[in-house]
Design a protein around this motif. Structure first.
Motif, PDB file in Angstrom:
ATOM      1  N   THR A 109      47.534  22.840  48.607  1.00 27.11           N
ATOM      2  CA  THR A 109      48.429  23.727  49.351  1.00 27.11           C
ATOM      3  C   THR A 109      48.432  25.100  48.675  1.00 27.11           C
ATOM      4  OG1 THR A 109      50.310  22.922  48.069  1.00 27.11           O
ATOM      5  CG2 THR A 109      49.877  21.854  50.180  1.00 27.11           C
ATOM      6  N   PRO A 110      48.670  26.167  49.442  1.00 27.94           N
ATOM      7  CA  PRO A 110      48.486  27.512  48.892  1.00 27.94           C
ATOM      8  C   PRO A 110      49.355  27.860  47.691  1.00 27.94           C
ATOM      9  CG  PRO A 110      48.544  27.588  51.288  1.00 27.94           C
ATOM     10  CD  PRO A 110      48.925  26.192  50.899  1.00 27.94           C
ATOM     11  N   ALA A 111      50.597  27.372  47.655  1.00 24.87           N
ATOM     12  CA  ALA A 111      51.515  27.814  46.602  1.00 24.87           C
ATOM     13  C   ALA A 111      51.430  26.997  45.323  1.00 24.87           C
ATOM     14  CB  ALA A 111      52.948  27.806  47.133  1.00 24.87           C
ATOM     15  N   ILE A 112      50.597  25.960  45.294  1.00 25.21           N
ATOM     16  CA  ILE A 112      50.433  25.122  44.099  1.00 25.21           C
ATOM     17  C   ILE A 112      48.979  25.205  43.663  1.00 25.21           C
ATOM     18  CG2 ILE A 112      50.626  22.788  43.145  1.00 25.21           C
ATOM     19  CD1 ILE A 112      52.704  22.197  45.324  1.00 25.21           C
ATOM     20  N   GLY A 113      48.768  25.301  42.372  1.00 21.28           N
ATOM     21  CA  GLY A 113      47.393  25.409  41.886  1.00 21.28           C
ATOM     22  C   GLY A 113      47.278  25.032  40.430  1.00 21.28           C
ATOM     23  N   VAL A 114      46.228  25.543  39.792  1.00 23.22           N
ATOM     24  CA  VAL A 114      45.916  25.175  38.416  1.00 23.22           C
ATOM     25  C   VAL A 114      45.964  26.389  37.505  1.00 23.22           C
ATOM     26  CG1 VAL A 114      44.501  23.181  39.056  1.00 23.22           C
ATOM     27  CG2 VAL A 114      43.431  25.437  38.848  1.00 23.22           C
ATOM     28  N   LEU A 115      46.276  26.119  36.247  1.00 21.50           N
ATOM     29  CA  LEU A 115      46.052  27.098  35.199  1.00 21.50           C
ATOM     30  C   LEU A 115      44.653  26.856  34.647  1.00 21.50           C
ATOM     31  CD1 LEU A 115      49.455  27.152  33.262  1.00 21.50           C
ATOM     32  CD2 LEU A 115      48.638  28.725  35.037  1.00 21.50           C
ATOM     33  N   LEU A 116      43.855  27.906  34.639  1.00 18.18           N
ATOM     34  CA  LEU A 116      42.448  27.812  34.247  1.00 18.18           C
ATOM     35  C   LEU A 116      42.204  28.532  32.935  1.00 18.18           C
ATOM     36  CD1 LEU A 116      40.803  28.733  37.670  1.00 18.18           C
ATOM     37  CD2 LEU A 116      40.716  26.479  36.606  1.00 18.18           C
ATOM     38  N   ARG A 117      41.209  28.033  32.208  1.00 20.62           N
ATOM     39  CA  ARG A 117      40.685  28.736  31.043  1.00 20.62           C
ATOM     40  C   ARG A 117      39.174  28.822  31.196  1.00 20.62           C
ATOM     41  NH1 ARG A 117      43.463  26.377  25.631  1.00 20.62           N
ATOM     42  NH2 ARG A 117      42.944  28.461  24.831  1.00 20.62           N
ATOM     43  N   PRO A 118      38.555  29.947  30.833  1.00 19.19           N
ATOM     44  CA  PRO A 118      37.092  30.027  30.911  1.00 19.19           C
ATOM     45  C   PRO A 118      36.452  29.011  29.976  1.00 19.19           C
ATOM     46  CG  PRO A 118      38.087  32.207  30.628  1.00 19.19           C
ATOM     47  CD  PRO A 118      39.169  31.201  30.383  1.00 19.19           C
ATOM     48  N   PHE A 159      45.852  31.761  36.847  1.00 16.91           N
ATOM     49  CA  PHE A 159      46.363  30.835  37.860  1.00 16.91           C
ATOM     50  C   PHE A 159      45.510  30.940  39.109  1.00 16.91           C
ATOM     51  CE2 PHE A 159      49.581  30.224  41.399  1.00 16.91           C
ATOM     52  CZ  PHE A 159      49.616  28.843  41.302  1.00 16.91           C
ATOM     53  N   ALA A 160      45.081  29.788  39.625  1.00 16.89           N
ATOM     54  CA  ALA A 160      44.298  29.734  40.855  1.00 16.89           C
ATOM     55  C   ALA A 160      45.056  28.888  41.880  1.00 16.89           C
ATOM     56  CB  ALA A 160      42.916  29.148  40.601  1.00 16.89           C
ATOM     57  N   PRO A 161      45.839  29.507  42.753  1.00 19.01           N
ATOM     58  CA  PRO A 161      46.584  28.742  43.763  1.00 19.01           C
ATOM     59  C   PRO A 161      45.648  28.134  44.799  1.00 19.01           C
ATOM     60  CG  PRO A 161      46.811  31.106  44.141  1.00 19.01           C
ATOM     61  CD  PRO A 161      46.085  30.963  42.847  1.00 19.01           C
ATOM     62  N   GLY A 162      46.028  26.944  45.277  1.00 20.99           N
ATOM     63  CA  GLY A 162      45.227  26.281  46.302  1.00 20.99           C
ATOM     64  C   GLY A 162      43.881  25.786  45.811  1.00 20.99           C
ATOM     65  N   TYR A 163      43.692  25.691  44.520  1.00 21.95           N
ATOM     66  CA  TYR A 163      42.397  25.318  43.925  1.00 21.95           C
ATOM     67  C   TYR A 163      41.904  23.959  44.424  1.00 21.95           C
ATOM     68  CZ  TYR A 163      39.053  24.072  40.225  1.00 21.95           C
ATOM     69  OH  TYR A 163      37.943  23.678  39.526  1.00 21.95           O
ATOM     70  N   HIS A 164      40.588  23.863  44.639  1.00 21.25           N
ATOM     71  CA  HIS A 164      39.960  22.573  44.904  1.00 21.25           C
ATOM     72  C   HIS A 164      38.447  22.706  44.731  1.00 21.25           C
ATOM     73  CE1 HIS A 164      38.142  23.601  48.862  1.00 21.25           C
ATOM     74  NE2 HIS A 164      39.170  24.441  48.931  1.00 21.25           N
TER      75      HIS A 164
END
Length: 324
Positions: A109-118, A159-164
């Motif tokens: 869903t658009p408003a939920i996502g992941v915290l990413l690290r390179p 932060f990447a919202p809606g990630y998949h």
């Protein structure tokens, strides 16, 4: 113990040091006085002590721009997504208890996502879950404090919202400011395992809330509420969810019984009062708190009471740079 953040950080038990002589003790003290090498933020111990007093971190814009560029260089990272739903209704989505009581696949869903690290290999890795929440400046994200502060503030995140599936359909958003309760910084008190991030999309004036929509946030709500728990396991490329009724574990911890929320789901929202017209609800907790999230059967959250409400108020009204 900490099960839910997949950032590779050590726990206090992992950092026990056996010192055999007074000379070694002296050496350690000298190193502590000179500073720390290799901490997530790359800043001195004096700066870390200041953070413990202030409870916030102002991000370096240049570092954020570099992180966003690195993450967007991944294949298919910037694939576009449809606009977030804007419809609203007075209805509340029914949330029957999951059967079996175990997390299962969920649509992003658009408003939920992941915290990413390179990642060192060029591929991003997601380490925690986060969600957009309503704020006056439409730029606020909530997650668990242990996702963004361990021995120091973790600064190489986005932060990447809606990630998949490696896709970041609503872009990459980097923190301009991170707020945690100083009592979390001081001794990792599980009652304050909540963090708010002001975020920006490099190269634009976009406000994340206008791009993804936002969850509401609720404080001092009853212990027993029907809720949906959402998180991104570090080993999977899409979210999982489960439905159950929350309970009070203690006066300062909310409990959600459901199996199957592994590492990476830290910071995932507990949502109630979900509007079926847009899929958004009210955040009443985030995976964290006791045991920094829980065990194989149960998830916890710091209680969203007056202390977390005060942290939210500080975060939503603060200027990115407090000296401005």
């Amino acid at each position: 113990m900490s099960r839910r953040a997949a950032d590779g950080g050590s726990t206090p038990g992992d950092r026990r040091i056996l010192i055999g002589t007074a000379f070694c003790v002296l050496a350690v003290l000298v190193v502590a006085g000179l500073g720390s090498v290799g901490r997530p933020s790359g800043r001195s111990r004096a700066d870390v002590r200041a953070d413990a007093t202030r409870g916030y971190h102002v991000a370096d814009p240049a570092e954020g721009d570099r992180i966003a560029a690195d993450l967007l260089a991944a294949p298919d990272a910037d694939e576009a997504a449809p606009p977030a739903p804007t419809a609203t209704s007075e209805a509340v989505e029914p949330l029957p208890v999951s059967d079996p009581l175990e997390a299962g696949d969920a649509a992003p869903t658009p408003a939920i996502g992941v915290l990413l690290r390179p990642g060192e290999d060029g591929d991003p890795r997601h380490v925690c879950t986060a969600s957009v929440v309503e704020s006056p400046d439409e730029n606020l994200v909530v997650t668990a404090a242990h996702c963004v502060y361990r021995d120091a503030f973790v600064t190489d995140i986005a932060f990447a919202p809606g990630y998949h599936d490696g896709v970041m359909p609503y872009g990459v958003w980097v923190p301009s400011r991170i707020d945690v309760d100083p009592r979390w910084v001081a001794d990792r008190n599980p009652d304050f395992d909540v963090a708010f991030l002001q975020v920006r999309r490099p190269g634009t004036d976009d406000r994340i809330e206008t791009v993804t929509g936002a969850e509401r946030i609720g404080f001092d709500l009853p212990a027993a509420l029907p809720a949906r728990l959402v998180g991104y396991p570090d080993s999977r490329e899409q979210p999982i969810d489960c439905r159950n009724t929350t309970t009070a574990y203690t006066s300062t911890q909310r409990r959600f019984d459901c199996a199957g929320f592994p590492d990476g789901t830290s910071g995932g929202p507990m949502l109630t009062d979900i509007d079926p017209a847009n899929g958004r609800g009210t955040v009443i907790g985030v995976i964290g708190g006791y045991q920094e999230g829980g065990d194989d059967l149960t998830s916890y959250s710091s209680w969203f009471g007056p202390d977390i409400a005060a942290l939210y108020d500080r975060a939503r009204t603060a200027k990115p740079n407090p000296t401005e």
